[in-house]
Design a protein around this motif. Structure first.
Motif, PDB file in Angstrom:
ATOM      1  N   PHE A  22      49.115 -56.843  48.406  1.00 43.44           N
ATOM      2  CA  PHE A  22      47.842 -57.370  48.930  1.00 43.44           C
ATOM      3  C   PHE A  22      47.100 -56.229  49.600  1.00 43.44           C
ATOM      4  CE2 PHE A  22      49.805 -61.342  48.069  1.00 43.44           C
ATOM      5  CZ  PHE A  22      48.861 -62.352  48.128  1.00 43.44           C
ATOM      6  N   ASP A  52      45.127 -60.522  46.864  1.00 45.38           N
ATOM      7  CA  ASP A  52      46.274 -60.389  45.964  1.00 45.38           C
ATOM      8  C   ASP A  52      45.868 -59.514  44.779  1.00 45.38           C
ATOM      9  OD1 ASP A  52      48.433 -60.612  44.245  1.00 45.38           O
ATOM     10  OD2 ASP A  52      48.592 -62.804  44.441  1.00 45.38           O
ATOM     11  N   HIS A  61      53.790 -59.717  45.645  1.00 40.13           N
ATOM     12  CA  HIS A  61      52.694 -58.906  45.109  1.00 40.13           C
ATOM     13  C   HIS A  61      52.151 -58.009  46.208  1.00 40.13           C
ATOM     14  CE1 HIS A  61      51.616 -61.821  41.533  1.00 40.13           C
ATOM     15  NE2 HIS A  61      52.853 -61.336  41.480  1.00 40.13           N
TER      16      HIS A  61
END
Length: 587
Positions: free
Chosen positions: A14, A19, A12
């Motif tokens: 960040f 996140d 993902h």
């Protein structure tokens, strides 16, 4: 401050350590589907049924102009390819173990030599006739150049449409019209570029009559005859598309049909003069007619190429010189042609016979042979024509009648001996015939090519087309001053033979006396009028052909009596008295 962006272990994004729940890497796409590619009826590429407008098959290329430059390289369409036309010499061999130089490499083969090997199998396509093979025995250097000239036409075939294309008759001359009949051969190609079958109809040829329809033969070809070709029409009137009918279905062809203009032909007479065949006593006297053939291509007249010269000019007697020269006004049974070439005709002059000759034509085969050329008392005019339209000559299918009307003058016989004045002298085994020529009634004559320039040729009347000698027929008193009577005997003694001859002094000086030494019986005596040339050591007589020379007598002996027999009537004999010739006879 700008945020800190990173990718976490869970793939993902960040931002500043938080996140975002958003994937940093996208998911895989679905499998693609391959397109369907085909070739349409028009010859183009189709993708998933859509016409791309791009040709699937390239059109036939034009034949390149191939030549060898001064630098020895091949030139194509005038551009140096940088490639030599002949193979380079091989490199020197490497030194051997003993230190000596290696042998020279073999010379490379020339393009011509490579081509000979290439066509030797007989399986190489003929560039002029794509449906045939190039003959293996056509392997000379001239054949090599012919092979390189390419296809039978420079017109490009358009795939996807019917094409109606004229074939070259001669690709080197870049000419379509066939000289022997004046026609043009066309080939019809289908939409894939192949020749069509027999029975395809073609109409609407540019420059040709709108109602004319032509049908292909087994070779997919048809001919347009010379009389149906356009006559000196501009190119814009002779190019375009035509209608092609196959199986009852009409289609418009590609817009690349070219119909050549017909080739018109003519001949022009340049000179006419009187001459003869040889110096023989009985040689033919004739009128020599010089001319040249010309042809008209796209409106321009020019001489025939030497390769097309043809012996096709003919002559016939004109029936009425007041009418045009044509088929109806010529008596083709009366040609009187003696000799001919591609630039001249020689017409026998009508013969005036002596009274004795006319009375004995039935008894004497030689004299009888002259009868068909006897002058009938009327002026003889010869007309010229050429071409039969039957393919025998390079006449482009035409028969042409020249409007020149050429007078062929009659020719009169040379006189004979004067009766009662001819004798025979026999001394120490040598027989001499001596006496006088009957020059008192010397006939009229026409000047010949033996006269000076300006007096030697005929002139043409531009209004009537009649060629005649300007001075007409002249009396004997107008003969050149050096003319004399020439006497010749053909001798045959003990199986061997030859001639002996003599002559008079010039006629202008009263010449009529003669003395012929070594005149043996059993031989013919001929007479002529010739020019007399007196040199340092000898006198020569040259032919001038104003009169008809002839064998006039035969010297014979019966017992101790000598006779002169008339050549035309062997029963007519003149007894010869044995008599010494005066020492000053020829003075």
């Amino acid at each position: 401050m700008p945020p800190t962006v990173t990718i976490g272990a869970n793939d993902h994004w960040f931002v500043n350590g938080v996140d975002t729940g958003k994937k940093a890497t996208g998911t895989n796409g679905k499998d693609g589907v391959s397109p369907t590619i085909t070739i349409g009826n028009n010859g183009n590429w189709f993708v998933d049924g859509t016409d791309t407008g791009k040709k699937a098959v390239g059109a036939d290329g034009k034949s390149p102009e191939v030549a060898i430059g001064e630098n020895g390289n091949w030139y194509i369409n005038g551009t140096d390819t940088g490639k030599p036309s002949f193979g380079k010499a091989g490199k020197d061999g490497t030194n051997g173990t003993n230190g000596t130089n290696g042998a020279n490499g073999a010379n490379g083969k020339s393009a011509y030599e490579l081509w000979k090997e290439y066509i030797a199998s007989g399986e190489v396509d003929n560039p002029h006739k794509p449906d045939q093979k190039w003959p293996a025995d056509r392997n000379k250097q001239t054949d090599f150049w012919d092979f390189l000239t390419g296809r039978s036409s420079v017109i490009e075939i358009q795939v996807g449409k019917y094409n109606v294309i004229p074939d070259y008759w001669n690709s080197q001359l870049r000419e379509y019209v066939i000289p022997t009949d004046g026609s043009v051969l066309f080939t019809v190609y289908d939409k894939t570029g192949k020749k069509v079958a027999a029975g395809v109809q073609v109409s609407g040829l540019p420059g040709v009559g709108a109602t004319e329809t032509f049908t292909t033969d087994d070779n997919g070809q048809f001919k347009v005859t010379w009389d149906k070709l356009p006559d000196n029409q501009p190119l814009s009137h002779r190019t375009g598309s035509v209608t092609v009918t196959v199986g009852g279905v009409q289609e418009t062809s590609a817009n690349n049909t070219l119909v050549p203009n017909r080739v018109n032909v003519r001949a022009t007479v340049s000179t006419v003069y009187l001459s003869n065949a040889s110096s023989d006593i009985n040689s033919t006297r004739y009128a020599n007619i010089s001319f040249k053939f010309e042809r008209q291509i796209d409106g321009e007249w020019g001489d025939y190429p030497s390769s097309l010269n043809s012996y096709m000019m003919k002559a016939a007697k004109i029936k009425d010189i007041n009418l045009p020269v044509n088929e109806q006004n010529l008596d083709k049974d009366k040609s009187q042609t003696y000799d001919y070439g591609y630039s001249y005709l020689r017409i026998r002059r009508p013969l005036v016979l002596t009274p004795t000759e006319k009375a004995n034509v039935a008894k004497n085969d030689t004299i009888n042979g002259l009868l068909k050329y006897e002058w009938d008392g009327n002026e003889f005019y010869s007309g010229l024509y050429f071409g039969d339209g039957a393919g025998s000559y390079n006449d482009y299918g035409q028969t042409v009648y020249l409007q020149d009307k050429i007078h062929i003058p009659e020719i009169y016989p040379v006189p004979g001996f004067k009766e009662g004045t001819v004798f025979l002298e026999i001394k120490q085994g040598v027989t001499t015939l001596w006496g006088e020529i009957d020059t008192d009634q010397l006939p009229d004559f026409y000047k010949t090519y033996a006269y000076p320039t300006g007096q030697d040729k005929f002139a043409k009347d531009p209004d009537t087309g009649i060629w005649k000698f300007p001075e007409g027929k002249l009396p004997a008193s107008a003969l050149a001053e050096n003319r004399a009577v020439f006497i010749q005997m053909r001798t045959f003694v003990n199986g061997t033979g030859g001639t002996v001859h003599t002559g008079t002094v010039p006629l202008s000086e009263g010449g009529k006396r003669f003395m012929l030494t070594s005149a043996y019986p059993g031989n013919w005596i001929g007479l002529d009028i010739r020019s007399r040339q007196k040199g340092t050591n000898q006198i020569t007589y040259n032919t001038t052909y104003e009169y008809r020379s002839r064998f006039a007598y035969y010297l014979l002996k019966e017992g101790e009596q000598y006779f002169l027999a008339d050549f035309a009537d062997r029963t007519k004999r003149i007894p010869l008295e044995i008599k010494d010739c005066p020492a000053d006879w020829m003075n």
